[in-house]
Structure formats: C-alpha cells, structure tokens
Design a protein around this motif. Structure first.
Motif, PDB file in Angstrom:
ATOM      1  N   LYS A   1     -69.834 -64.018  73.934  1.00  0.00           N
ATOM      2  CA  LYS A   1     -70.434 -62.698  74.008  1.00  0.00           C
ATOM      3  C   LYS A   1     -69.346 -61.647  73.800  1.00  0.00           C
ATOM      4  CE  LYS A   1     -74.789 -63.563  75.279  1.00  0.00           C
ATOM      5  NZ  LYS A   1     -75.978 -63.034  74.606  1.00  0.00           N
TER       6      LYS A   1
ATOM      7  N   PHE B   1     -70.648 -59.783  81.543  1.00  0.00           N
ATOM      8  CA  PHE B   1     -70.823 -61.216  81.358  1.00  0.00           C
ATOM      9  C   PHE B   1     -69.928 -62.003  82.307  1.00  0.00           C
ATOM     10  CE2 PHE B   1     -71.023 -59.265  76.997  1.00  0.00           C
ATOM     11  CZ  PHE B   1     -72.405 -59.196  76.944  1.00  0.00           C
TER      12      PHE B   1
ATOM     13  N   GLY C   1     -67.876 -65.682  82.642  1.00  0.00           N
ATOM     14  CA  GLY C   1     -67.368 -66.742  81.794  1.00  0.00           C
ATOM     15  C   GLY C   1     -65.865 -66.683  81.659  1.00  0.00           C
TER      16      GLY C   1
ATOM     17  N   GLU D   1     -69.558 -67.455  77.690  1.00  0.00           N
ATOM     18  CA  GLU D   1     -70.376 -67.546  78.893  1.00  0.00           C
ATOM     19  C   GLU D   1     -70.424 -68.969  79.420  1.00  0.00           C
ATOM     20  OE1 GLU D   1     -73.623 -64.163  79.277  1.00  0.00           O
ATOM     21  OE2 GLU D   1     -74.179 -65.706  77.847  1.00  0.00           O
ATOM     22  N   GLU D   2     -70.583 -69.053  80.728  1.00  0.00           N
ATOM     23  CA  GLU D   2     -70.690 -70.349  81.368  1.00  0.00           C
ATOM     24  C   GLU D   2     -72.015 -71.009  81.004  1.00  0.00           C
ATOM     25  OE1 GLU D   2     -70.382 -68.695  85.267  1.00  0.00           O
ATOM     26  OE2 GLU D   2     -68.396 -69.566  85.565  1.00  0.00           O
TER      27      GLU D   2
ATOM     28  N   ALA E   1     -73.478 -71.312  85.659  1.00  0.00           N
ATOM     29  CA  ALA E   1     -73.900 -69.959  86.013  1.00  0.00           C
ATOM     30  C   ALA E   1     -74.733 -69.967  87.277  1.00  0.00           C
ATOM     31  CB  ALA E   1     -74.689 -69.342  84.865  1.00  0.00           C
TER      32      ALA E   1
ATOM     33  N   SER F   1     -78.786 -63.551  81.539  1.00  0.00           N
ATOM     34  CA  SER F   1     -77.929 -63.669  80.360  1.00  0.00           C
ATOM     35  C   SER F   1     -77.744 -62.359  79.641  1.00  0.00           C
ATOM     36  CB  SER F   1     -78.526 -64.710  79.396  1.00  0.00           C
ATOM     37  OG  SER F   1     -79.812 -64.288  78.965  1.00  0.00           O
TER      38      SER F   1
END
Length: 444
Positions: free
Chosen positions: A4, A53, A55, A79-80, A85, A100
C-alpha cells in the motif's frame, strides 16, 4: 501480502506542500495503524503524520529536508496477512482502524482516507489539481499550472513570469523551488549594482571579502514568512499612529486580581486584548480583511484575535477564535495555552490561521516600540511596548508612573487616520482608566 502506498495527505488551510523534517520509522520496521511515521513542516506548523496501514515498511519516499507536494508518495507499507492483522487487531479495534481501507483518523481533521459516509475515495488535492490542469491545458496553452498562492506571490514579488518556467512538481505544477531557481539566475552579474552570488561555506564571499562561516538555507516556514512579509510591505500602503499611555492604574489593578489557583495574576496582554476587542466593536473595519480579489473589505461578526509569539521556530501568530466573546480570565487562559503550544512547536494549522486582527506585544522582548508589519490580509495591527517607570506630569507635578507606548499600523486603503486614531484612543483610555471597562461583560 499487499503493498500500500500512502501519499502525503491534504494538510488543510490551502497548504500544498510540506518539508520532510525527519522519519520516525525505517525500512523493515513493522508499523501499526495510526503510528506516527514522519514529522513534516508546513508553512504553519510541524505535525506528525500517522500511517493509515499496518504492516512492514518497504519504501520511504523522500529525504529529510526535502519538500514534498501534497499527493506525492510518502511511504510504502506491505500489509500484514488477514490472520496477522486479526492478531494485532486488539491494538486498533477500539478506533475502527483495522479495516483494509486504512485508518479513519490518519490526520485528524484533514480527511486523508476513504469517507465512511459516501463510500467514495477522496482524491488528493494534488491529483485533483493535476487533472484540472491537464483538462484546461488541452484547450489553452496560456494556463500556468500553479496551485500555491505563496508561489504566485513569490513570483510576482521578484518579477518572475511563471509562463517561462519549467515545472518540476507532480502533474506539471510549478513549485516554490522552480521560482527560486529562476530568481537566482534572473539578475545578470554584469548589470550595474548587481550583487554577485554568495559563496559556499568555507570560501570567500565575493560580496564582502569575508570567509563564509556557514550557509543555511531557509526552511519552508521561514520562506513562507518572508513571502508574506514581502507581500504585506509591497501591497499595503501602511500608516502608523501611536500614543504614550499611563498604565499605572492597570498595573496596580492587575495585581489585585488572582486566578483560580490563587497564585497567578492575569497577564497584562489579556487586559489589553479585552480593551482592544471592546474598541473594535466601534471600529469593525479595522478587524476586517481585504477581499480575495483585492477590490474591497470583508468585515465579520466577531473577531478572531491573533497575537505574536517568539517561538524557537521564529515568529508565529496563534489565533484565539471568537475572542470577542471572552472575558479577561478566558482570554488569559487561551493566551497561556496557545503560547505554551507555540513554544513547544505543537500548534495545529487551524490554530495558526483565520485571524482578523493581531496584537504584537513586543514589550515582552524588552523594547518600547516597533515598526510592526501588518499580518496580511488583515488591515491593522496593534503594538504594545514595555510598561516601565518614567517621570510623568500629573496635576503639574513630576511623579514616577508606569508608561507604555501603543501603536496602531493600519492599511490606508481601507480607512483613514481619524478612524485609526479613534480606535487607538479607545484602547489608550481603557488602559489609563481600566475600572471603567473591567466590570463590563464581553459583547454578545
């Protein structure tokens, strides 16, 4: 795993760029939603930018000290996975940030993420502007792609034709650096009286013959202050009226008033501010602003009072909104709160904008007078010198009294000396006889 890209958010107040002060994370770091990732300096303040975000940081866009346009990439986060998450959701579920789409409060008040109400993604100002520029440019070659009024002012002040510049900003936008680069090369060295360019640190300066000890570029904040001051001096035909006042009764009355903690007296500035606000009810034009097209005066229902503060970043002007509704105690509390935030460097852009009249208490710096510059686009500024004991004639006898100089700088396009003198006299009379106003409630 999804990458992202988080772009520099719209920081509000018409600001279109920010200077990256320092990164608060590094590549490879794991970040959570709403964790501060960078400090950026706008033309008004230094703010922390949080991540929308969660991550792992994959890329940092921009070097510390670099100016970034709103909408330009700032950070890239991988991102995880949904499972990870979910494991970390306990940290963010309370603020609704685990979805998300990113955080719902990336930068409070600045609207940098998707709207929960419309379901539509808000484009960054830079992206929207670039689209408009591209559309208009398709039909006209005379359009100059500039989105910052500060850039336009800087170009006009230095006589730079924006249509001759090659834009370097996102979407073909002309930036401040483009204008500054053009100005740096605009004056041929062969012209009579032209100053040769300065030399880098450690070498001899051809203008002075001295060795340059250091060469420090102006910050975004300092450049903006310079542009605004230049605009004020170049556009406003200012005039000044001043008067010496006997502030002895005010000095003594203040010492008899204590605040709730029973230890601290209200500040002298709080009293002067209350007297000034009362005077402005009789002379509302002096609390107006020149209209955006420069052809008229906008007056307002109420006063947003700015006051100058000498902060570590330089001169800043925090704003007390609807100060006209406040008592002396309330004004004192706001003056104290905003001054502390200014000196900590933590004022928000909203707390540094929107003033309609400014007070400059240069007496706190130990001086008696100053040639104040009007805070454009306002039309007047009140200056207050230090209150010190001086010989003063009272009933034919020379006695020691607390004397201060008050000055009012005003825009002569907007009003004349009689109005300015009348307003200043109102303030002076209140300073000299404070008991006549101390019991009055603020205007409704």
């Amino acid at each position: 795993m999804t990458a992202k890209i988080f772009t520099l958010p719209d920081l509000g107040e018409g600001l279109t760029e920010a200077e990256l002060v320092r990164w608060l994370v590094s590549v490879g770091d794991t970040v959570r939603v709403d964790q501060p990732i960078a400090e950026v300096e706008t033309a008004k303040s230094v703010v922390e930018v949080p991540s929308p975000f969660a991550g792992v940081v994959e890329t940092l866009h921009g070097e510390e000290g670099e100016a970034l346009a709103v909408g330009a990439p700032l950070i890239e986060v991988v991102e995880e996975s949904p499972d990870r998450a979910a494991d970390s959701g306990a940290d963010t579920a309370s603020n609704g940030a685990a979805r998300s789409g990113g955080s719902g409060n990336v930068l409070v008040g600045y609207g940098t993420t998707e709207s929960d109400f419309t379901g539509r993604r808000r484009r960054s100002r830079a992206a929207a502007t670039a689209t408009v520029i591209a559309t208009v440019a398709a039909t006209s070659t005379s359009v100059v792609p500039v989105i910052s009024p500060v850039v336009r002012t800087l170009a006009r002040t230095h006589g730079i034709d924006l249509s001759t510049l090659t834009p370097s900003g996102t979407g073909g936008v002309i930036t401040r650096k483009d204008v500054e680069a053009a100005f740096a090369t605009a004056v041929p060295q062969s012209m009579p009286g032209a100053e040769p360019e300065s030399a880098p640190a450690g070498s001899a300066d051809p203008r002075t013959g001295l060795v340059v000890a250091a060469s420090t570029p102006f910050s975004l904040f300092r450049r903006t202050v310079a542009a605004n001051m230049t605009r004020s001096r170049s556009e406003i035909p200012e005039a000044t009226v001043w008067v010496d006042v006997d502030a002895t009764d005010l000095w003594d009355a203040r010492k008899r008033i204590r605040l709730g903690d029973r230890e601290r007296h209200p500040s002298l500035l709080a009293f002067v501010a209350r007297f000034t606000l009362a005077a402005l009810t009789r002379f509302p034009a002096l609390a107006g602003r020149v209209s955006a097209d420069g052809a008229g005066l906008d007056t307002f229902e109420g006063v947003n009072l700015g006051f100058a503060v000498d902060s570590p970043r330089g001169l800043v002007v925090p704003v007390i909104r609807r100060a006209d509704r406040m008592t002396i105690r309330e004004l004192d509390a706001e003056l104290d709160r905003l001054t502390r935030l200014a000196r900590e460097g933590s004022l928000s852009p909203g707390e540094l904008s929107g003033s309609t009249f400014t007070i400059n208490n240069y007496g706190s710096l130990g001086v008696d007078g100053s040639a104040a510059i009007i805070n454009h686009p306002e039309v007047a500024i009140l200056g207050v010198g230090r209150m010190i004991e001086r010989p003063w004639v009272v009933d034919g006898v020379v006695v020691p009294r607390r004397i201060a100089q008050l000055s009012l700088v005003f825009d002569h396009r907007v009003t004349d000396g009689g109005v300015a003198a009348g307003m200043l006299r109102d303030v002076a009379d209140a300073v000299e006889s404070p008991l006549t106003l101390l019991a009055d409630a603020p205007p409704a």
